[in-house]
Design an enzyme around this catalytic site. Structure first.
Site, mmCIF file in Angstrom:
data_model
loop_
_atom_site.group_PDB
_atom_site.id
_atom_site.type_symbol
_atom_site.label_atom_id
_atom_site.label_comp_id
_atom_site.label_asym_id
_atom_site.label_seq_id
_atom_site.Cartn_x
_atom_site.Cartn_y
_atom_site.Cartn_z
ATOM 1 N N ARG A 193 -2.930 8.905 16.306
ATOM 2 C CA ARG A 193 -2.052 7.747 16.527
ATOM 3 C C ARG A 193 -1.790 7.551 18.018
ATOM 4 O O ARG A 193 -1.705 6.445 18.500
ATOM 5 C CB ARG A 193 -0.736 7.982 15.792
ATOM 6 C CG ARG A 193 0.282 6.908 15.958
ATOM 7 C CD ARG A 193 1.612 7.411 15.414
ATOM 8 N NE ARG A 193 2.611 6.370 15.370
ATOM 9 C CZ ARG A 193 3.290 5.955 16.427
ATOM 10 N NH1 ARG A 193 3.048 6.451 17.605
ATOM 11 N NH2 ARG A 193 4.213 5.005 16.291
ATOM 12 N N LYS A 234 7.460 -1.452 6.794
ATOM 13 C CA LYS A 234 7.465 -0.180 6.050
ATOM 14 C C LYS A 234 8.771 -0.057 5.293
ATOM 15 O O LYS A 234 9.837 -0.370 5.816
ATOM 16 C CB LYS A 234 7.222 1.009 6.974
ATOM 17 C CG LYS A 234 8.095 1.060 8.193
ATOM 18 C CD LYS A 234 7.754 2.274 9.064
ATOM 19 C CE LYS A 234 8.549 2.236 10.359
ATOM 20 N NZ LYS A 234 8.385 3.382 11.215
ATOM 21 N N GLU A 292 -5.541 7.417 6.768
ATOM 22 C CA GLU A 292 -4.510 8.442 6.820
ATOM 23 C C GLU A 292 -5.144 9.703 6.209
ATOM 24 O O GLU A 292 -5.603 9.686 5.059
ATOM 25 C CB GLU A 292 -3.292 7.974 6.007
ATOM 26 C CG GLU A 292 -2.056 8.783 6.205
ATOM 27 C CD GLU A 292 -1.234 8.442 7.461
ATOM 28 O OE1 GLU A 292 -1.668 7.616 8.285
ATOM 29 O OE2 GLU A 292 -0.168 9.042 7.600
ATOM 30 N N PHE A 325 -7.489 2.538 5.224
ATOM 31 C CA PHE A 325 -6.682 1.330 4.988
ATOM 32 C C PHE A 325 -7.080 0.141 5.857
ATOM 33 O O PHE A 325 -6.562 -0.950 5.668
ATOM 34 C CB PHE A 325 -5.181 1.620 5.097
ATOM 35 C CG PHE A 325 -4.718 2.127 6.435
ATOM 36 C CD1 PHE A 325 -4.447 1.259 7.477
ATOM 37 C CD2 PHE A 325 -4.499 3.480 6.640
ATOM 38 C CE1 PHE A 325 -3.996 1.728 8.698
ATOM 39 C CE2 PHE A 325 -4.031 3.965 7.863
ATOM 40 C CZ PHE A 325 -3.787 3.078 8.903
ATOM 41 N N ARG A 373 4.082 -3.774 17.439
ATOM 42 C CA ARG A 373 4.902 -3.513 16.268
ATOM 43 C C ARG A 373 5.497 -4.855 15.878
ATOM 44 O O ARG A 373 6.259 -5.438 16.637
ATOM 45 C CB ARG A 373 6.024 -2.517 16.618
ATOM 46 C CG ARG A 373 6.751 -1.964 15.385
ATOM 47 C CD ARG A 373 7.902 -1.065 15.766
ATOM 48 N NE ARG A 373 7.530 0.210 16.320
ATOM 49 C CZ ARG A 373 7.186 1.281 15.601
ATOM 50 N NH1 ARG A 373 7.160 1.216 14.283
ATOM 51 N NH2 ARG A 373 6.871 2.418 16.189
ATOM 52 N N LYS A 386 2.491 4.358 1.438
ATOM 53 C CA LYS A 386 2.654 4.872 2.815
ATOM 54 C C LYS A 386 2.495 6.379 2.738
ATOM 55 O O LYS A 386 3.427 7.113 2.405
ATOM 56 C CB LYS A 386 4.027 4.506 3.399
ATOM 57 C CG LYS A 386 4.157 4.929 4.860
ATOM 58 C CD LYS A 386 5.476 4.499 5.464
ATOM 59 C CE LYS A 386 5.515 4.632 6.988
ATOM 60 N NZ LYS A 386 5.026 5.857 7.553
ATOM 61 N N GLU A 408 0.873 -1.198 0.000
ATOM 62 C CA GLU A 408 0.000 0.000 0.000
ATOM 63 C C GLU A 408 0.891 1.223 0.000
ATOM 64 O O GLU A 408 1.998 1.186 0.532
ATOM 65 C CB GLU A 408 -0.862 0.024 1.276
ATOM 66 C CG GLU A 408 -1.864 -1.091 1.392
ATOM 67 C CD GLU A 408 -2.615 -1.019 2.736
ATOM 68 O OE1 GLU A 408 -2.269 -0.175 3.575
ATOM 69 O OE2 GLU A 408 -3.533 -1.815 2.918
HETATM 70 P P1 ATP Z 1 6.810 6.785 10.928
HETATM 71 O O1 ATP Z 1 7.690 7.534 11.877
HETATM 72 O O2 ATP Z 1 7.543 6.081 9.859
HETATM 73 O O3 ATP Z 1 5.631 7.549 10.441
HETATM 74 P P2 ATP Z 1 5.438 5.601 13.056
HETATM 75 O O4 ATP Z 1 6.374 5.265 14.167
HETATM 76 O O5 ATP Z 1 4.580 6.798 13.169
HETATM 77 O O6 ATP Z 1 6.262 5.625 11.721
HETATM 78 P P3 ATP Z 1 4.908 3.123 11.972
HETATM 79 O O7 ATP Z 1 4.097 1.985 12.419
HETATM 80 O O8 ATP Z 1 6.349 2.919 12.026
HETATM 81 O O9 ATP Z 1 4.504 4.373 12.818
HETATM 82 O O10 ATP Z 1 4.458 3.521 10.503
HETATM 83 C C1 ATP Z 1 3.112 3.473 10.261
HETATM 84 C C2 ATP Z 1 2.538 4.857 10.126
HETATM 85 O O11 ATP Z 1 2.462 5.192 8.752
HETATM 86 C C3 ATP Z 1 1.125 4.817 10.595
HETATM 87 O O12 ATP Z 1 1.049 5.233 11.939
HETATM 88 C C4 ATP Z 1 0.365 5.726 9.664
HETATM 89 O O13 ATP Z 1 0.279 7.022 10.209
HETATM 90 C C5 ATP Z 1 1.225 5.822 8.443
HETATM 91 N N1 ATP Z 1 0.657 5.188 7.238
HETATM 92 C C6 ATP Z 1 0.670 5.729 6.005
HETATM 93 N N2 ATP Z 1 0.157 4.911 5.094
HETATM 94 C C7 ATP Z 1 -0.225 3.786 5.742
HETATM 95 C C8 ATP Z 1 -0.801 2.562 5.340
HETATM 96 N N3 ATP Z 1 -1.076 2.299 4.068
HETATM 97 N N4 ATP Z 1 -1.035 1.632 6.302
HETATM 98 C C9 ATP Z 1 -0.739 1.868 7.596
HETATM 99 N N5 ATP Z 1 -0.178 3.008 8.034
HETATM 100 C C10 ATP Z 1 0.088 3.966 7.118
#
Ligand code: ATP
Length: 605
Positions: free
Chosen positions: A289, A440, A319, A359, A434, A269, A267
């Site tokens: 979040r 990612k 998102e 999503f 996690r 990001k 998907e």
């Molecule tokens: P980052 O700092 O990379 O944004 P994070 O620590 O906030 O990461 P992660 O779980 O590492 O959280 O990355 C997922 C984040 O990416 C989610 O919290 C969401 O906000 C975002 N996101 C964007 N697109 C998607 C998607 N297709 N599916 C899930 N999460 C997504």
């Protein structure tokens, strides 16, 4: 329940950092706690009155406590500040002052404010219920006018009125939000499992209940009153946020295939704000979040989305992304910051339009969907949410090899997103964890350091020249999970625009503290210290060993910490992250080791 029982427990817990000892103290406390106060006890242990998502704030500053002390203890401010400088925190200070007065026989409250209706409480006893109720009354006062401040001062006097000095210390810390017992949620759950089911292994079941409710008080009450059977029947409750599933990172398409097998979903990001939507009819509640209620920033979502829903009730994840209205392109996360304002939100909505990109679906028509596989959930999502200009499904493709991933990655980057989220097709939604079912893959992981870092702003330096009147440089810290504190890792002075400097000043200025917060670990000097409450994103060229900074101190080399070389602010103020979600010492060590490995591999080539 006598408040002295709780304050004695707090005293014991403050004296140790060892998890086993903390667990033992908690078990002893829970065993003495009547079931009808267990939820209150659990919130108070965490320094709260209710779960975070309810947004209950006491709004009591150090200044207000000083004024209350002056008025009701009859002390002068100088005396208090002198003691404060010696002992370090205001709670201990007030209790010391009170102790001195009691010993010299001088103590008598200057007045009993009568601010609180004590009719329902025993005149002599100081109970947890009484303390909780007054704290609650304070939290319900709205506004910052003199009238409200005076009322708060009277309530604070009422609070102290029946306390012994040690109790005053903890009551004051609760008022200021500075009670830091170092008790992690996991430790509370261990203790609940032992105290109410006799088996620590039941922690996993409690963890599930917590992940789907984000309310440890409710979990405690359920296990205390209904035992483990009650926990096994624990259901998702609409309008109580679910703790989000998070993703591990991978550095390449090849690594993704190695970890996920030969068919999975990719998907986009998107670079926006994660939103959890709870909807039933016209009622909508939005969580961020970090599970904060964010409805006020998105009135457009509140108004428009119910029309897209074809279900009686539903919990969705999406998102929210700022877009260029003319081209439809996604814009970076910073654009959403313009919506983080109290006033003129209507104007910001028109100026900074968004789309909502769904999503996941976690609950639908009264049924838990988290157990379903990714594939089934995506089908459900497309069945129950109707797409239009404002509501979209996140672009998704089933991929089978490196070429397909790379190709989809190009599309994603060209559309203005950060990279890809890769998701296993047959796996359920794992709330609050996690793991490797979601990965990612970001473009930036291929740069020098391999990733950006989310760091806590702990100190500031006044700017010069064009930056006069702003903080030109910031001191940043990681989050140390074991110690629950913030060791410094670097100063950052590049990457700022005039606009971001202004914005940061507005946000940081109210966070300036009279004294360096004891959770800040740094030997650096700073012009001002901030309460550690804000997270910003930085990139850097390298992580180096440091004799000055305290991040990961002694973890890689004795008497040495880690620091960032050439750090640069990326422009992202991570208002969506709590300080406990900032990059940890462990994450920094992993990046440090990763860069050393790359250097080693290059040398071998
Ligand atoms: P980052 O700092 O990379 O944004 P994070 O620590 O906030 O990461 P992660 O779980 O590492 O959280 O990355 C997922 C984040 O990416 C989610 O919290 C969401 O906000 C975002 N996101 C964007 N697109 C998607 C998607 N297709 N599916 C899930 N999460 C997504």
């Amino acid at each position: 329940m006598e408040f002295s029982i709780l304050s004695e427990s707090f005293d014991k817990m403050e004296s140790t950092r060892k998890r086993l000892e903390l667990t033992q103290f908690l078990v002893e406390l829970f065993e003495k706690t009547p079931h009808d106060v267990i939820s209150k006890i659990v919130y108070l242990i965490q320094g709260k009155l209710r779960p975070d998502f309810e947004g209950i704030e006491l709004g009591v500053s150090e200044k207000l406590v000083l004024r209350a002390a002056k008025k009701s203890l009859g002390t002068n401010e100088k005396d208090i500040i002198e003691t404060l400088n010696k002992v370090g925190d205001l709670g201990t200070t007030i209790s010391k002052v009170l102790e001195r007065k009691t010993q010299t026989g001088l103590f008598d409250f200057a007045f009993d404010s009568g601010a609180h209706d004590e009719a329902s409480f025993d005149a002599k006893s100081n109970t947890v219920e009484r303390i909780y109720e007054i704290l609650w009354d304070i939290s319900q006062l709205e506004g910052a006018g003199k009238n409200v401040q005076d009322k708060k001062i009277n309530f604070i006097s009422s609070l102290w009125n029946k306390c012994k000095p040690t109790e005053v210390k903890f009551v004051t810390k609760l008022l200021l939000g500075t009670l830091r017992l170092g008790v992690a949620e996991n430790t509370v759950m261990d203790a609940l499992a032992i105290a109410f089911t006799g088996d620590k292994e039941n922690r996993k079941k409690l963890q599930y209940a917590y992940n789907v409710s984000s309310d440890l008080g409710k979990v405690a009450e359920t296990v205390a009153t209904k035992g483990i059977e009650g926990i096994e029947k624990f259901e998702i409750t609409l309008f109580n946020p679910i703790r989000p599933m998070l993703a591990d990172r991978v550095k390449s398409e090849a690594e993704a295939i190695e970890k996920m097998g030969n068919e999975f979903a990719a998907e986009y990001k998107l670079d926006g704000e994660r939103v959890q939507l709870h909807i039933e009819g016209d009622k909508v509640v939005l969580f961020s979040r970090s599970l904060e209620n964010i409805e006020s920033y998105y009135p457009d979502i509140m108004e428009k989305i119910p029309k897209n829903i074809q279900a009686d009730n539903i919990i969705l994840e999406a998102e929210a992304v700022a877009i260029n209205e003319n081209t439809g392109d996604f814009l970076p996360f910073q654009e959403l910051m313009h919506r983080r304002r109290k006033y003129k939100i209507e104007k910001a909505i028109t100026k900074y339009p968004i789309t909502v990109n769904f999503f996941d679906v976690l609950y639908c028509n009264g049924r838990n969907c988290m157990e379903l596989s990714y594939k089934e959930r995506r089908e459900k999502l497309e069945k129950h949410v109707k797409e239009d200009e404002f509501a979209k499904y996140i672009p998704m493709k089933i991929v089978k090899n490196e070429c397909e991933i790379e190709d989809f990655m190009e599309n994603s980057i060209n559309a203005g997103s950060e990279g890809l989220m890769l998701k296993m097709l047959d796996k359920p939604y794992q709330a609050g964890s996690r793991g490797s079912h979601w990965l990612k893959l970001k473009r930036e992981y291929r740069n020098e350091l391999g990733d950006s870092l989310d760091l806590v702003v702990i100190g500031g330096y006044f700017g010069k020249g064009r930056r006069t009147g702003n903080y030109g440089t910031l001191l940043l810290a990681t989050y140390d999970e074991d110690e629950d504190n913030f060791p410094s890792i670097c100063k950052v002075g590049t990457g700022f625009t005039d606009e971001s400097l202004d914005q940061l000043y507005q946000i940081l200025n109210p966070k300036v503290s009279i004294k360096k917060n004891p959770r800040i670990i740094s030997e650096m000097e700073a012009d001002v210290w901030f309460e550690p409450e804000l997270v910003i994103e930085v990139v850097a060229s390298e992580i180096t060993l440091s004799p000055i900074h305290k991040a990961a101190l002694n973890m890689v080399r004795k008497n040495t910490g880690l620091a960032l070389r050439f750090p640069k602010f990326t422009g992202k103020i991570r208002v969506d992250k709590a300080v406990e979600d900032a990059s940890t010492n462990e994450e920094v060590i992993t990046l440090y080791k990763g860069q050393k490995k790359i250097a080693h591999d290059k040398n071998l080539m």
